[in-house]
Design an enzyme around this catalytic site. Sequence first.
Site: not given
Ligand code: SAH
Length: 342
Positions: A92, A105, A112, A116, A119, A160, A191, A215-216, A290, A333
């Site tokens: 995408e 983007c 991946c 996480c 995600c 990633e 990122s 970071l989260h 999301n 995403c």
């Molecule tokens: N792998 C990389 C880049 C892809 S994800 C990374 O982890 O940074 C891009 C961003 O979207 C990251 O900050 C990721 O943590 C976030 N992300 C993934 N799923 C998400 C969701 N359901 N809601 C909000 N942000 C999300």
Amino acid sequence: MEKINLKDLTISELEGFLEKIGEKKFRAKQIFKWLSLGVVSFDEMTDISKDLRKKLSDISFISKMEIERKLVSKIDKTTKYLFKLSDGNMVEAVVMYYKHGITICISSQVGCRMGCKFCASTIGGLVRNLSAGEILDEVIFAQKDIGERISNIVMMGIGEPLDNFDNVIKFLENVNNPLGLNIGYRHISLSTCGIVKNIVELEKLNIPITLSISLHAPTDDLRGEIMPVNNAYNVDTLIDACKRYVEKTNRRISFEYTMIKGVNDSENIARILAKKLKGMLCHVNLIPVNEVDETHFKKSDTKQIEKFIAVLEKSGITTTVRRKLGSDINASCGQLRRSNMK
Ligand code: SAH
């Protein structure tokens, strides 16, 4: 012999490739320009002799991406692409229209393996890396489709980027090349979920892109629960690497922080986060999570987000909340690829 994708080569590699087949080096620049324009056959390279075109097509190919699906937001023109790669895999990309220019983007991998928990991109695991040329194709074919220049890139799509390090670095060199798309490094953000080993490698290259860290959560207990990468590189290791990165490059780091109701959004957690980031040249970007079908995570309430921001700002940490674009096309995403797979 397997044919090579010419878009996987940098100019100097293309020069070497041409010399090896008995051609003049300067042709590399001509070919590179054509590739960046999005030609899909050697016959479109009109300033290259027919003989050379034939020779090239015998040993190499020009990758292309087909638009499998395209969704355009009626609200803000945000355009989401599901691109089909030559082997049938899908990735995408999202084009967003901002006042300062058009941003894309892009994805760096098919799937991946970072796992996480919130995600959508990681649910089916990693299928394969994108090559440097395939990553470039997302920009080339989106730009060709919209008919306007894309000026900014964020590597925040599927995958990633630091888990596909060499291809990503080569892509950055090619997309930045003035003979090609000529997108300045300062207009590119990458990122990462925090693969510290490669943050260090990136720092050594000293490329002036913006680094975003997903970071989260500010504690190992919590981050380890939602981001398995934390078991390899814990929070303090990551933040120390970021501090060194800032010192060395003098560039501000952006911390991405998804706000998940009842999980990582309390004021107490905000205070821990503030303590860890205090004094660092950085900025925090909050993203209300999301909601993905396969997970149970819910968005934080607006009031809770405001309280979280207040704590950070009190410590002098600049904090923004990501504006949601393309809300009518579900532009987040990984979700389009998932829905297509189902
Ligand atoms: N792998 C990389 C880049 C892809 S994800 C990374 O982890 O940074 C891009 C961003 O979207 C990251 O900050 C990721 O943590 C976030 N992300 C993934 N799923 C998400 C969701 N359901 N809601 C909000 N942000 C999300």
